[in-house]
Design an enzyme around this catalytic site. Structure first.
Site, PDB file in Angstrom:
ATOM      1  N   CYS A   2       0.819  -1.213   0.000  1.00  0.00           N
ATOM      2  CA  CYS A   2       0.000   0.000   0.000  1.00  0.00           C
ATOM      3  C   CYS A   2       0.855   1.266   0.000  1.00  0.00           C
ATOM      4  O   CYS A   2       1.963   1.290   0.510  1.00  0.00           O
ATOM      5  CB  CYS A   2      -0.882   0.043   1.236  1.00  0.00           C
ATOM      6  SG  CYS A   2      -1.837  -1.438   1.493  1.00  0.00           S
ATOM      7  N   TRP A  75      -3.061  -2.709  -1.442  1.00  0.00           N
ATOM      8  CA  TRP A  75      -2.673  -4.061  -1.833  1.00  0.00           C
ATOM      9  C   TRP A  75      -3.353  -4.961  -0.812  1.00  0.00           C
ATOM     10  O   TRP A  75      -3.002  -4.953   0.367  1.00  0.00           O
ATOM     11  CB  TRP A  75      -1.155  -4.184  -1.775  1.00  0.00           C
ATOM     12  CG  TRP A  75      -0.620  -5.444  -2.370  1.00  0.00           C
ATOM     13  CD1 TRP A  75      -0.469  -5.725  -3.704  1.00  0.00           C
ATOM     14  CD2 TRP A  75      -0.118  -6.581  -1.666  1.00  0.00           C
ATOM     15  NE1 TRP A  75       0.091  -6.967  -3.859  1.00  0.00           N
ATOM     16  CE2 TRP A  75       0.320  -7.522  -2.635  1.00  0.00           C
ATOM     17  CE3 TRP A  75       0.009  -6.910  -0.318  1.00  0.00           C
ATOM     18  CZ2 TRP A  75       0.867  -8.742  -2.291  1.00  0.00           C
ATOM     19  CZ3 TRP A  75       0.553  -8.139   0.017  1.00  0.00           C
ATOM     20  CH2 TRP A  75       0.969  -9.047  -0.967  1.00  0.00           C
ATOM     21  N   GLY A 100      -0.222  -0.997   6.634  1.00  0.00           N
ATOM     22  CA  GLY A 100       0.175  -1.853   7.755  1.00  0.00           C
ATOM     23  C   GLY A 100      -0.963  -2.771   8.136  1.00  0.00           C
ATOM     24  O   GLY A 100      -1.900  -2.980   7.352  1.00  0.00           O
ATOM     25  N   GLU A 475      18.075 -16.740  -9.081  1.00  0.00           N
ATOM     26  CA  GLU A 475      17.644 -15.372  -9.356  1.00  0.00           C
ATOM     27  C   GLU A 475      17.068 -15.269 -10.774  1.00  0.00           C
ATOM     28  O   GLU A 475      16.052 -14.610 -10.995  1.00  0.00           O
ATOM     29  CB  GLU A 475      18.828 -14.416  -9.155  1.00  0.00           C
ATOM     30  CG  GLU A 475      18.601 -12.969  -9.528  1.00  0.00           C
ATOM     31  CD  GLU A 475      17.441 -12.304  -8.781  1.00  0.00           C
ATOM     32  OE1 GLU A 475      16.906 -12.883  -7.825  1.00  0.00           O
ATOM     33  OE2 GLU A 475      17.044 -11.204  -9.205  1.00  0.00           O
ATOM     34  N   LYS A 479      13.313 -14.074 -11.561  1.00  0.00           N
ATOM     35  CA  LYS A 479      13.048 -12.936 -12.447  1.00  0.00           C
ATOM     36  C   LYS A 479      12.027 -13.336 -13.509  1.00  0.00           C
ATOM     37  O   LYS A 479      11.055 -12.642 -13.760  1.00  0.00           O
ATOM     38  CB  LYS A 479      14.363 -12.542 -13.099  1.00  0.00           C
ATOM     39  CG  LYS A 479      14.768 -11.133 -13.245  1.00  0.00           C
ATOM     40  CD  LYS A 479      15.004 -10.260 -12.085  1.00  0.00           C
ATOM     41  CE  LYS A 479      14.130 -10.386 -10.889  1.00  0.00           C
ATOM     42  NZ  LYS A 479      14.684  -9.987  -9.652  1.00  0.00           N
ATOM     43  N   GLU A 482       8.447 -14.029 -12.082  1.00  0.00           N
ATOM     44  CA  GLU A 482       7.777 -12.816 -11.576  1.00  0.00           C
ATOM     45  C   GLU A 482       7.092 -12.031 -12.690  1.00  0.00           C
ATOM     46  O   GLU A 482       6.000 -11.517 -12.504  1.00  0.00           O
ATOM     47  CB  GLU A 482       8.815 -11.861 -10.965  1.00  0.00           C
ATOM     48  CG  GLU A 482       9.215 -12.153  -9.563  1.00  0.00           C
ATOM     49  CD  GLU A 482      10.105 -11.060  -8.986  1.00  0.00           C
ATOM     50  OE1 GLU A 482      11.204 -10.838  -9.525  1.00  0.00           O
ATOM     51  OE2 GLU A 482       9.689 -10.405  -8.022  1.00  0.00           O
ATOM     52  N   HIS A 498      19.253 -35.917  -9.573  1.00  0.00           N
ATOM     53  CA  HIS A 498      18.633 -36.504  -8.375  1.00  0.00           C
ATOM     54  C   HIS A 498      17.116 -36.329  -8.369  1.00  0.00           C
ATOM     55  O   HIS A 498      16.495 -36.376  -7.320  1.00  0.00           O
ATOM     56  CB  HIS A 498      19.256 -35.893  -7.117  1.00  0.00           C
ATOM     57  CG  HIS A 498      20.717 -36.198  -7.011  1.00  0.00           C
ATOM     58  ND1 HIS A 498      21.207 -37.459  -6.758  1.00  0.00           N
ATOM     59  CD2 HIS A 498      21.817 -35.406  -7.185  1.00  0.00           C
ATOM     60  CE1 HIS A 498      22.534 -37.436  -6.760  1.00  0.00           C
ATOM     61  NE2 HIS A 498      22.923 -36.198  -7.020  1.00  0.00           N
TER      62      HIS A 498
HETATM   63  O1  M6R Z   1      13.024  -5.066  -0.335  1.00  0.00           O
HETATM   64  P1  M6R Z   1      13.565  -6.443  -0.129  1.00  0.00           P
HETATM   65  O2  M6R Z   1      14.889  -6.632  -0.814  1.00  0.00           O
HETATM   66  O3  M6R Z   1      13.663  -6.828   1.311  1.00  0.00           O
HETATM   67  O4  M6R Z   1      12.531  -7.399  -0.814  1.00  0.00           O
HETATM   68  C1  M6R Z   1      12.635  -8.775  -0.753  1.00  0.00           C
HETATM   69  C2  M6R Z   1      11.788  -9.428  -1.827  1.00  0.00           C
HETATM   70  O5  M6R Z   1      10.433  -9.142  -1.622  1.00  0.00           O
HETATM   71  C3  M6R Z   1      12.184  -8.957  -3.228  1.00  0.00           C
HETATM   72  O6  M6R Z   1      13.531  -9.168  -3.476  1.00  0.00           O
HETATM   73  C4  M6R Z   1      11.338  -9.659  -4.295  1.00  0.00           C
HETATM   74  O7  M6R Z   1      11.699 -11.007  -4.360  1.00  0.00           O
HETATM   75  C5  M6R Z   1      11.519  -8.940  -5.637  1.00  0.00           C
HETATM   76  N1  M6R Z   1      10.259  -8.789  -6.279  1.00  0.00           N
HETATM   77  C6  M6R Z   1      12.464  -9.620  -6.534  1.00  0.00           C
HETATM   78  O8  M6R Z   1      12.496  -9.140  -7.831  1.00  0.00           O
END
Ligand code: M6R
Length: 599
Positions: A2, A75, A100, A475, A479, A482, A498
């Site tokens: 949010c 959100w 929050g 990673e 990516k 996402e 495995h």
């Molecule tokens: O702000 P932060 O680095 O603590 O966030 C952690 C994850 O929420 C953040 O890295 C998330 O995985 C991203 N969307 C990755 O692209």
């Protein structure tokens, strides 16, 4: 997650609020709303979906002259993303926006319902406005009523409240969720959950401390405790905009070679690493390191565990923050507890940090956002200096996190004498090549664009790699999933046999990270095993590989970290081009938020 904005001033209120919310879009949201005071009466508008829907709803509404308003992007946490659940929430004559979670909202709601108050939404937030109006019956002074309300809330909140009973006032409170107050030379007041909406608007800002409660009019600002400390706001609007790129993510990928220089400046010296933020005393007595983080930041942490153990010969243990917090971890005070976070607001990481502090450990944050909750809580912070990252999918923040951690492992290596002086010097030399490598790596963009059309279907992707290329594989997979919504997994190359190799067929895409400087032959054998099972292989390597269906040729380097950063760019560009071809909004992927402030 949010976003909150607030405004007091002479300009048209609705546009100020919506423009502010637009700057917070990158945090992720599913509905939005505003409440505007016009001639002593509050008018409110809400819409599900994008801000353009809210704009459409408010197109015939405007204000003239001095006024105020509050706005919110939501959100969903409690209750579905509907108009009724969108903020601002209203009482009889007051409106509230909140970020929050109010943990004791059920008890408060029950108490209010017993008094005959009807709730319109399923949210936790709505209790705040009704509680305030109840307290306003007890206290003539509305600030006392607001304070009494806030005192009854458990949980995390950033709250703005306006009421027809005090038409020139915004009441505010903050605990656990970020909120900034800004003011301009001409006397305007702004509120926002992060710097972005304030850049180019406010001349100075104060980052509220946890526990702050107060009110503001165009004439008066009152906060308790009296700790608001205004500082000039750096940055300009242009840097926060897309600058000609299709998406913020693309711009941020292209910015990496520049921000990496910022990350290194004054820190990577000819013969040493220097951090202003820590000194030898800080690392004295440390014999082990524990790192907690989430998502991409966790992948940076995992990468660093190889570097710390290899270079500094210090045992490192890495944990996902949401797991760490409930496992009753054993913590010893010879451990340096590092948290990594782009936003500095991730609830799970913040809680892990709080636990480490309570256990008496030395804590260090590697973070991109100064004054964020994590930065404020940690004993020391090394800022990654990536600049504002707007794309929800993290790119430059990851790159700079890995760089800071690589630097930190050398810092430890020097102090623990685990490397020869010349070996440290060599490592520093390679480090200084990184910005150039990142710049050169961008040449592969066209190839990624062309290749992306072949990878829009299939039943899944495996990103595989060994050693530091294993977290990079994780990673790459994160990516891709996402932003493309395609199923992807990261795996250690040697682990495929495995189990996962059972999935191999022509519709399983293997993205193989095959660096020449680290375990090339081993990785190659693993890729051959997949190729023999007819998996479609895209190899990313400086060496051509006969058995690959496709390849992206990287530049030859003589240090694994240089290969790492080049392959990181390839993964980012490839994922982005696949997602763009699929028609997705890569900056604001569905269901995701930039700043995950709930657990
Ligand atoms: O702000 P932060 O680095 O603590 O966030 C952690 C994850 O929420 C953040 O890295 C998330 O995985 C991203 N969307 C990755 O692209």
């Amino acid at each position: 997650m949010c976003g909150i904005v607030g405004y007091i001033g002479n300009r048209e209120i609705k546009s100020r609020l919506i423009e502010g919310l637009r700057e917070l879009e990158y945090r992720g949201y599913d509905s939005a709303g505003i409440a505007v005071m016009r001639e002593g009466r509050i008018e409110s508008f809400k819409a599900v979906g994008k801000l353009s829907n809210l704009e459409e709803k408010t197109k015939d509404f405007s204000t003239k002259g001095p006024g105020l308003g509050i706005g919110h992007t939501r959100w969903a946490t409690h209750g579905k993303p509907t108009e009724l659940n969108a903020h601002p929430h209203m009482g009889e004559y007051s409106y509230v926006v909140h970020n929050g979670i109010i943990e004791n909202y059920r008890e408060i709601k029950e108490m209010l319902e017993k008094r005959g108050i009807t709730f319109l939404s399923q949210t936790d937030t709505e209790v705040i406005v009704h509680l305030f109006e109840l307290e306003a019956e007890r206290y003539e002074d509305l600030f006392l009523a607001f304070k009494a309300t806030i005192e009854q809330l458990d949980g995390a909140y950033a709250v703005l409240l306006i009421t027809q009973k005090a038409p020139d006032t915004i009441f505010f409170a903050r605990k656990g969720s970020p909120m900034i107050i800004g003011r301009s030379g001409s006397g305007e007041i702004f509120f926002a959950s992060s710097d972005a909406p304030l850049i180019g608007e406010a001349d100075e800002v104060a980052y509220m401390d946890d526990g702050t409660v107060g009110f503001v009019t165009s004439e008066t600002l009152h906060a308790e405790p009296d700790s608001l400390c205004f500082v000039p706001l750096q940055g300009d609007k242009m840097t926060a905009q897309k600058g000609g790129y299709r998406f913020f993510m693309e711009k941020e990928i292209y910015e990496q070679y520049e921000v990496m220089s910022d990350t290194m400046i004054g820190r990577v010296l000819d013969e040493d690493i220097a951090f202003e933020e820590i000194d030898d005393a800080f690392v004295d007595g440390i014999t082990r390191i524990k790192i907690c983080a989430c998502g991409t930041s966790y992948h940076a942490a995992l990468t660093s565990s190889y570097l710390f153990e290899r270079l500094s010969k210090i045992p490192v243990n890495v944990e996902i923050a949401s797991e760490f917090r409930y496992k009753e971890p054993l913590l010893t005070d010879d451990t340096l507890f590092i948290v990594i976070s782009q936003s500095g607001e991730t609830a799970d990481t913040l809680e892990a940090l709080r636990m480490a502090k309570e256990a008496g450990l030395k804590t260090l944050a590697v973070c991109n956002v100064d004054n964020s909750s994590i930065v404020r809580m940690a004993d020391a912070t090394i800022l990654t200096r990536a600049g504002i990252e707007k794309g929800v999918a993290s790119t430059k923040a990851f790159a700079t996190q890995v760089m800071v951690l690589w630097m930190l492992s050398l810092y430890f290596a020097k102090r623990r004498r685990s490397m020869e002086h010349d070996a440290i010097k060599d490592e520093l030399r390679f480090m200084s090549y990184v910005p150039k490598v990142l710049q050169k790596s961008l040449e592969v963009h066209e190839k990624c664009k062309r290749l992306s059309k072949r990878y829009l279907h299939g039943h899944g992707f495996f990103f595989i790699g060994r050693d530091i290329f294993y977290p990079l594989a994780l990673e790459g997979a994160l990516k891709l999933k996402e932003i493309s919504y395609l199923h992807a997994e990261g795996y250690p190359a040697g682990e495929m046999k495995h189990g996962p190799i059972a999935l191999a067929d022509a519709e399983l895409f293997t993205i193989a990270l095959m660096p020449k400087t680290l375990l090339y032959e081993k990785t190659k054998s693993n890729v051959e095993e997949l190729s023999a099972r007819d998996s479609t292989i895209l190899s990313i390597s400086p060496e051509m590989f006969d058995l690959a269906d496709d390849f992206i040729l990287t530049h030859p380097h003589n240090h694994p970290m240089l290969e790492f950063f080049e392959m990181m760019i390839v993964e980012q560009l490839l994922s982005m081009e696949i997602a763009i071809r699929l028609g997705n909004d890569v900056d604001m992927p569905r269901n995701l938020a930039k700043s995950v402030t709930v657990e």
